[in-house]
Design a protein around this motif. Structure first.
Motif, PDB file in Angstrom:
ATOM      1  N   PHE A   1       0.810  -1.211   0.000  1.00 10.52           N
ATOM      2  CA  PHE A   1       0.000   0.000   0.000  1.00 10.52           C
ATOM      3  C   PHE A   1       0.847   1.266   0.000  1.00 10.52           C
ATOM      4  O   PHE A   1       0.345   2.354  -0.220  1.00 10.52           O
TER       5      PHE A   1
ATOM      6  N   TRP B   1      -7.736  -1.541  10.534  1.00 10.50           N
ATOM      7  CA  TRP B   1      -8.652  -2.360   9.741  1.00 10.50           C
ATOM      8  C   TRP B   1      -8.886  -3.699  10.427  1.00 10.50           C
ATOM      9  O   TRP B   1     -10.009  -4.169  10.532  1.00 10.50           O
TER      10      TRP B   1
ATOM     11  N   PRO C   1     -10.964   0.150   5.251  1.00  4.76           N
ATOM     12  CA  PRO C   1     -10.211   0.716   4.123  1.00  4.76           C
ATOM     13  C   PRO C   1     -11.115   1.597   3.260  1.00  4.76           C
ATOM     14  O   PRO C   1     -12.329   1.389   3.198  1.00  4.76           O
TER      15      PRO C   1
ATOM     16  N   ASP D   1     -10.688   2.756  -2.596  1.00  2.00           N
ATOM     17  CA  ASP D   1      -9.451   2.504  -3.348  1.00  2.00           C
ATOM     18  C   ASP D   1      -8.641   1.387  -2.689  1.00  2.00           C
ATOM     19  O   ASP D   1      -8.130   0.490  -3.365  1.00  2.00           O
ATOM     20  N   ASN D   2      -8.533   1.460  -1.370  1.00  2.00           N
ATOM     21  CA  ASN D   2      -7.763   0.445  -0.653  1.00  2.00           C
ATOM     22  C   ASN D   2      -8.465  -0.914  -0.648  1.00  2.00           C
ATOM     23  O   ASN D   2      -7.815  -1.949  -0.654  1.00  2.00           O
TER      24      ASN D   2
END
Length: 127
Positions: free
Chosen positions: A35, A46, A53, A56-57
């Motif tokens: 990342f 998380w 997240p 996008d993550n």
């Protein structure tokens, strides 16, 4: 438009992320590197369910884990219905979907959601 009640369970989603990471043999440091995070704090949040997240993550995470976003999320109710609506409203809010589909004369709200859902599942299968 009918109200949408979405209930993501952050702690259970974090547990699922942890389980999937263990199954694939990834360490926290490896995920941190993938990342590009300076520290692993976000990943620990998380896993504990303190945060989730970003979209996008989630996409990056789903690719790393070779699974779909709906297989990562723990949601109360019908996942396909909620994911379709979430993706539709994220795209609409971001201003990226500027097509004739916004014109009520061209397509109904249900038709747009089905198209977005169909596109989402095609993308999920490719991950």
């Amino acid at each position: 438009m009918e109200p949408m009640y979405l209930s993501i369970q952050p702690k259970k989603t974090g547990e699922r992320i942890r389980k999937l990471l263990l199954e694939k043999g990834y360490t926290i440091r490896e995920i941190q590197g993938a990342f590009g995070f300076e520290n692993p704090q976000a990943i620990y949040k998380w896993l504990s369910g303190k945060s989730l997240p970003s979209i996008d993550n989630f996409i990056i995470l789903s690719r790393l884990l070779h699974t779909s976003i709906e297989d990562i999320l723990v949601i109360d109710g019908d996942i396909s219905y909620y994911i379709g609506n979430v993706i539709f409203y994220v795209i609409k809010a971001s201003g990226r979907m500027r097509t004739a589909a916004y014109n009520e004369d061209v397509a109904s709200d249900r038709h747009r959601r089905k198209n977005v859902l169909r596109t989402f599942f095609v993308l999920s299968v490719e991950f």
